[in-house]
Design a protein around this motif. Sequence first.
Motif, PDB file in Angstrom:
ATOM      1  N   ARG A   1       1.688 -36.502  79.164  1.00 23.50           N
ATOM      2  CA  ARG A   1       1.663 -37.374  77.983  1.00 23.50           C
ATOM      3  C   ARG A   1       1.296 -36.589  76.725  1.00 23.50           C
ATOM      4  NH1 ARG A   1      -0.373 -41.258  81.792  1.00 23.50           N
ATOM      5  NH2 ARG A   1      -2.555 -40.792  81.307  1.00 23.50           N
ATOM      6  N   ILE A   2       0.333 -35.681  76.831  1.00 21.17           N
ATOM      7  CA  ILE A   2      -0.056 -34.859  75.680  1.00 21.17           C
ATOM      8  C   ILE A   2       1.129 -34.010  75.216  1.00 21.17           C
ATOM      9  CG2 ILE A   2      -1.494 -32.905  74.959  1.00 21.17           C
ATOM     10  CD1 ILE A   2      -3.670 -34.027  76.856  1.00 21.17           C
ATOM     11  N   ALA A   3       1.853 -33.425  76.170  1.00 22.19           N
ATOM     12  CA  ALA A   3       3.000 -32.584  75.825  1.00 22.19           C
ATOM     13  C   ALA A   3       4.118 -33.409  75.177  1.00 22.19           C
ATOM     14  CB  ALA A   3       3.511 -31.868  77.071  1.00 22.19           C
ATOM     15  N   LYS A   4       4.359 -34.602  75.698  1.00 17.58           N
ATOM     16  CA  LYS A   4       5.394 -35.478  75.116  1.00 17.58           C
ATOM     17  C   LYS A   4       5.058 -35.823  73.675  1.00 17.58           C
ATOM     18  CE  LYS A   4       7.283 -37.945  79.129  1.00 17.58           C
ATOM     19  NZ  LYS A   4       7.376 -39.283  79.788  1.00 17.58           N
ATOM     20  N   TRP A   5       3.792 -36.085  73.423  1.00 16.21           N
ATOM     21  CA  TRP A   5       3.374 -36.458  72.075  1.00 16.21           C
ATOM     22  C   TRP A   5       3.692 -35.335  71.085  1.00 16.21           C
ATOM     23  CZ3 TRP A   5      -0.007 -34.818  68.275  1.00 16.21           C
ATOM     24  CH2 TRP A   5      -0.309 -35.753  67.272  1.00 16.21           C
ATOM     25  N   GLY A   6       3.445 -34.084  71.493  1.00 13.19           N
ATOM     26  CA  GLY A   6       3.751 -32.953  70.628  1.00 13.19           C
ATOM     27  C   GLY A   6       5.236 -32.841  70.329  1.00 13.19           C
ATOM     28  N   VAL A   7       6.057 -33.042  71.364  1.00 10.40           N
ATOM     29  CA  VAL A   7       7.514 -33.004  71.165  1.00 10.40           C
ATOM     30  C   VAL A   7       7.933 -34.072  70.164  1.00 10.40           C
ATOM     31  CG1 VAL A   7       9.747 -33.432  72.273  1.00 10.40           C
ATOM     32  CG2 VAL A   7       8.026 -32.030  73.434  1.00 10.40           C
ATOM     33  N   ALA A   8       7.431 -35.288  70.353  1.00 11.20           N
ATOM     34  CA  ALA A   8       7.819 -36.396  69.478  1.00 11.20           C
ATOM     35  C   ALA A   8       7.370 -36.163  68.041  1.00 11.20           C
ATOM     36  CB  ALA A   8       7.230 -37.702  70.016  1.00 11.20           C
ATOM     37  N   LYS A   9       6.178 -35.633  67.861  1.00  7.26           N
ATOM     38  CA  LYS A   9       5.685 -35.374  66.495  1.00  7.26           C
ATOM     39  C   LYS A   9       6.550 -34.329  65.797  1.00  7.26           C
ATOM     40  CE  LYS A   9       1.496 -34.267  63.865  1.00  7.26           C
ATOM     41  NZ  LYS A   9       1.287 -35.576  63.192  1.00  7.26           N
ATOM     42  N   ALA A  10       6.910 -33.270  66.537  1.00  5.47           N
ATOM     43  CA  ALA A  10       7.776 -32.248  65.953  1.00  5.47           C
ATOM     44  C   ALA A  10       9.134 -32.832  65.578  1.00  5.47           C
ATOM     45  CB  ALA A  10       7.946 -31.080  66.920  1.00  5.47           C
ATOM     46  N   LEU A  11       9.662 -33.702  66.426  1.00 11.48           N
ATOM     47  CA  LEU A  11      10.941 -34.350  66.125  1.00 11.48           C
ATOM     48  C   LEU A  11      10.850 -35.168  64.834  1.00 11.48           C
ATOM     49  CD1 LEU A  11      12.018 -35.516  69.697  1.00 11.48           C
ATOM     50  CD2 LEU A  11      13.238 -33.867  68.253  1.00 11.48           C
ATOM     51  N   ARG A  12       9.748 -35.876  64.656  1.00 14.16           N
ATOM     52  CA  ARG A  12       9.580 -36.648  63.411  1.00 14.16           C
ATOM     53  C   ARG A  12       9.579 -35.727  62.195  1.00 14.16           C
ATOM     54  NH1 ARG A  12       5.409 -37.794  60.080  1.00 14.16           N
ATOM     55  NH2 ARG A  12       3.727 -37.155  61.486  1.00 14.16           N
ATOM     56  N   MET A  13       8.894 -34.594  62.300  1.00 14.02           N
ATOM     57  CA  MET A  13       8.832 -33.680  61.166  1.00 14.02           C
ATOM     58  C   MET A  13      10.191 -33.049  60.865  1.00 14.02           C
ATOM     59  SD  MET A  13       5.751 -34.090  60.269  1.00 14.02           S
ATOM     60  CE  MET A  13       5.657 -32.869  58.971  1.00 14.02           C
ATOM     61  N   MET A  14      11.093 -33.071  61.851  1.00 10.78           N
ATOM     62  CA  MET A  14      12.437 -32.525  61.659  1.00 10.78           C
ATOM     63  C   MET A  14      13.434 -33.628  61.295  1.00 10.78           C
ATOM     64  SD  MET A  14      12.378 -29.901  64.912  1.00 10.78           S
ATOM     65  CE  MET A  14      14.107 -29.417  64.734  1.00 10.78           C
ATOM     66  N   ASP A  15      12.908 -34.812  60.967  1.00 12.57           N
ATOM     67  CA  ASP A  15      13.723 -35.959  60.541  1.00 12.57           C
ATOM     68  C   ASP A  15      14.551 -36.577  61.664  1.00 12.57           C
ATOM     69  OD1 ASP A  15      12.791 -35.834  57.875  1.00 12.57           O
ATOM     70  OD2 ASP A  15      14.291 -34.329  57.374  1.00 12.57           O
ATOM     71  N   HIS A  16      14.172 -36.324  62.901  1.00  9.04           N
ATOM     72  CA  HIS A  16      14.781 -37.033  64.033  1.00  9.04           C
ATOM     73  C   HIS A  16      13.905 -38.253  64.345  1.00  9.04           C
ATOM     74  CE1 HIS A  16      17.595 -33.780  64.565  1.00  9.04           C
ATOM     75  NE2 HIS A  16      16.623 -32.902  64.778  1.00  9.04           N
ATOM     76  N   THR A  17      13.835 -39.142  63.357  1.00 12.87           N
ATOM     77  CA  THR A  17      12.822 -40.190  63.387  1.00 12.87           C
ATOM     78  C   THR A  17      13.048 -41.203  64.499  1.00 12.87           C
ATOM     79  OG1 THR A  17      12.751 -39.949  60.967  1.00 12.87           O
ATOM     80  CG2 THR A  17      11.526 -41.786  61.937  1.00 12.87           C
TER      81      THR A  17
END
Length: 207
Positions: A146-162
């Motif tokens: 779950r911690i790893a997934k959260w990091g992936v999702a946050k990075a995606l948001r910062m790359m505009d893959h909202t």
Amino acid sequence: QRRFEDAHKTLDRVEKALPKADDKAKIRYLLERGRVFNSSGNTDDARPLFLQAYDLALKSKEDPYAVDAAHMMAIVEPTEKQLQWNLKALALAEDSQDERARNWNGSLYNNIGWTYFDQRQYEDALAMFEKALEFREEQGDPASIRIAKWGVAKALRMMDHTEEALEMQEELLQEFEAAGQTSGDVYEEIGECLIVMDREQEAQEWF
């Protein structure tokens, strides 16, 4: 326990026995003495001990301790040198035949990912977070996944893959709830995604 004086006294006893000790004992002594200095805020005295531990571990082919020492060097070095040491640690861990060394991969992928993230190198951060997620899935620990997934999702948001980021965070929310837990970090990221998507009223509830 933050009883640094007692820790040093114990290590003083160890130091007296080192002439008769093997390299592994010497490496572990150097690492622990360095950690006591570092934890008490004395990075200047910690740094040369970690470097000695690193060199001796490489020479002795003690991969887990070489990775550990490189990881500690990344902690005590200035910001501009931290990535270099973490990448050294990762190269050792990935190439090692020792499972104890390879077990460092998850933490190192995560640490390097956040270093890239702080430097706004989001593509590099995402690549590391995805490696961390893959590694954690292989290990099978739900909390680490779950911690790893959260990091992936946050990075995606910062790359505009909202939309993709929001979908991942909503899935994470369900996983936390299924485990009888909550996560303020997930709530915050859902809110951030909704703000980007001009759904501010919904976002407020999550914040």
